[in-house]
Design an enzyme around this catalytic site. Structure first.
Site, short mmCIF file in Angstrom:
data_model
loop_
_atom_site.label_atom_id
_atom_site.label_comp_id
_atom_site.label_asym_id
_atom_site.label_seq_id
_atom_site.Cartn_x
_atom_site.Cartn_y
_atom_site.Cartn_z
N CYS A 125 0.83 -1.21 0.00
CA CYS A 125 0.00 0.00 0.00
C CYS A 125 0.86 1.26 0.00
O CYS A 125 0.55 2.24 -0.67
CB CYS A 125 -0.92 0.00 1.21
N HIS A 157 -2.08 1.19 7.24
CA HIS A 157 -2.38 1.18 5.81
C HIS A 157 -2.07 2.56 5.23
O HIS A 157 -2.20 3.57 5.91
CB HIS A 157 -3.87 0.86 5.66
N ASN A 215 -8.50 4.07 -2.37
CA ASN A 215 -7.84 2.90 -1.83
C ASN A 215 -7.17 2.12 -2.96
O ASN A 215 -7.38 2.43 -4.15
CB ASN A 215 -8.87 2.03 -1.09
#
Ligand SMILES: *[C@@H]1O[C@H](CO)[C@@H](O)[C@H](O)[C@H]1NC(C)=O
Ligand SMILES: *[C@@H]1O[C@H](CO)[C@@H](O)[C@H](O)[C@H]1NC(C)=O
Length: 311
Positions: free
Chosen positions: A107, A252, A274
């Protein structure tokens, strides 16, 4: 030094794992039903992206670590920003498509490469319109970051300033299965190996709502960080507010593209992209409460400016 940081990471992972039942499915019908019956500000559902996955499967995805030094608060001279703002409509065609990191804790690399892709397009008024390679960060930025095992957003952005990365079509993403190929210095598609960079010494850590807003308003989407709790895996729409008692799964990195206020719940939110594919959340995007440091999102966003001088 390396030993101590490895030990610290190991201890943190142990502390998190110890409290969790790793074999349990991450999607929980009982939670989803109760959550939706309680009139919350967001709707839960069975995201196809996480169908059949266990809590243990998810831990490996959450690869963002906090920087070693406490980030410095950036002083923000009172920049007037609108009450609502969306980079997608403010700079049409410059916020690039939702990507999918797969089963790899990358990520940190996606949010970094994506924010630079968008910022290059914005700074060049659409002339430089490329999707940069998250794989290049996963495979080549290995001195301070750990590929599919995670990374630190600020270190990724420093790599973008110092070295730069090629496009995604030059070095395509293949780490979706959790393994990283070696760093590649020529393009898979036969095109010229061109590196795209951040402008040196422009990296900023924004640790307040006002600082994040001023930075996004001036330069475009920024790499943000948040803690992920189990309930977030079943987010489908609305303004996400962590459900008390939900279990912490890890850190994240995501890309903050704007903000607004929800007329239904009255809550202020961030608009966030995302990297879990476009069938997760609202076509790959989500809203999360802004102004209460929900899951740490108001305190640690970072990016530098795009370097368009050599292109
Ligand atoms: C950038 O390229 C994408 C994909 O080809 C396109 O949809 C978008 O409109 C382009 N953006 C600009 C600003 O030209
Ligand atoms: C992941 O995919 C790559 C490239 O397709 C392959 O070389 C590698 O062996 C795969 N690894 C696993 C664990 O499946």
């Amino acid at each position: 030094m390396r030993f101590i940081s490895t030990l610290l990471i190991a201890l943190t992972v142990f502390a998190v794992c110890n409290a969790l039942d790793l074999n349990k499915p991450v999607l929980d019908d009982k939670f989803i039903h109760n959550h939706n019956a309680n009139g919350a500000s967001w709707v839960a559902g069975r995201n196809p992206r996480f169908e059949g996955q266990s809590i243990g499967d998810i831990l490996g995805l959450l690869g963002t670590k906090k920087p070693r030094n406490t980030p410095e608060e950036v002083s923000v001279s009172k920049v007037a920003v609108p009450n609502s703002f969306d980079s997608r409509t403010n700079w049409p065609g410059c916020v690039h498509a939702v990507l999918n990191q797969g089963q790899c804790g990358s990520c940190w690399a996606f949010a970094a490469s994506e924010s630079l892709s968008d910022r290059l397009c914005i700074a060049s008024q659409g002339a430089i319109n490329v999707t940069l390679s998250p794989q290049a960060l996963v495979s080549c930025d290995i001195e301070f970051n750990q590929g599919c095992n995670g990374g630190i957003p600020q270190m990724a952005w420093e790599y973008l300033e110092l070295h730069g990365i090629p496009t995604d079509s030059c070095f395509p993403y293949t780490s979706g299965n959790g393994t990283a190929p070696d760093c590649q210095k020529e393009c898979s598609d036969g095109s010229k190996y061109q590196l795209y960079k951040g402008k040196t010494f422009t990296l900023k850590t924004c640790s307040s709502v006002a600082a994040i807003q001023a930075n996004v308003f001036a330069y475009g989407p920024i790499e943000g960080t948040m803690d992920v709790y189990q309930d977030f895996m079943s987010y489908t729409s609305g303004v996400y507010v962590m459900t008390p008692g939900s279990k912490l799964l890890g850190g994240h990195a995501i890309k903050i593209v704007g903000w607004g206020t929800d007329s239904t719940s009255g809550l202020d939110y961030w608009i966030v992209q995302n990297s879990w594919g476009s069938d997760w959340g609202m076509n790959g995007f989500f809203w999360i409460q802004r102004g209460t440091n929900m899951c740490g999102i108001d305190r640690d966003a970072s990016a530098g400016q795009a370097d368009i001088s050599s292109l």
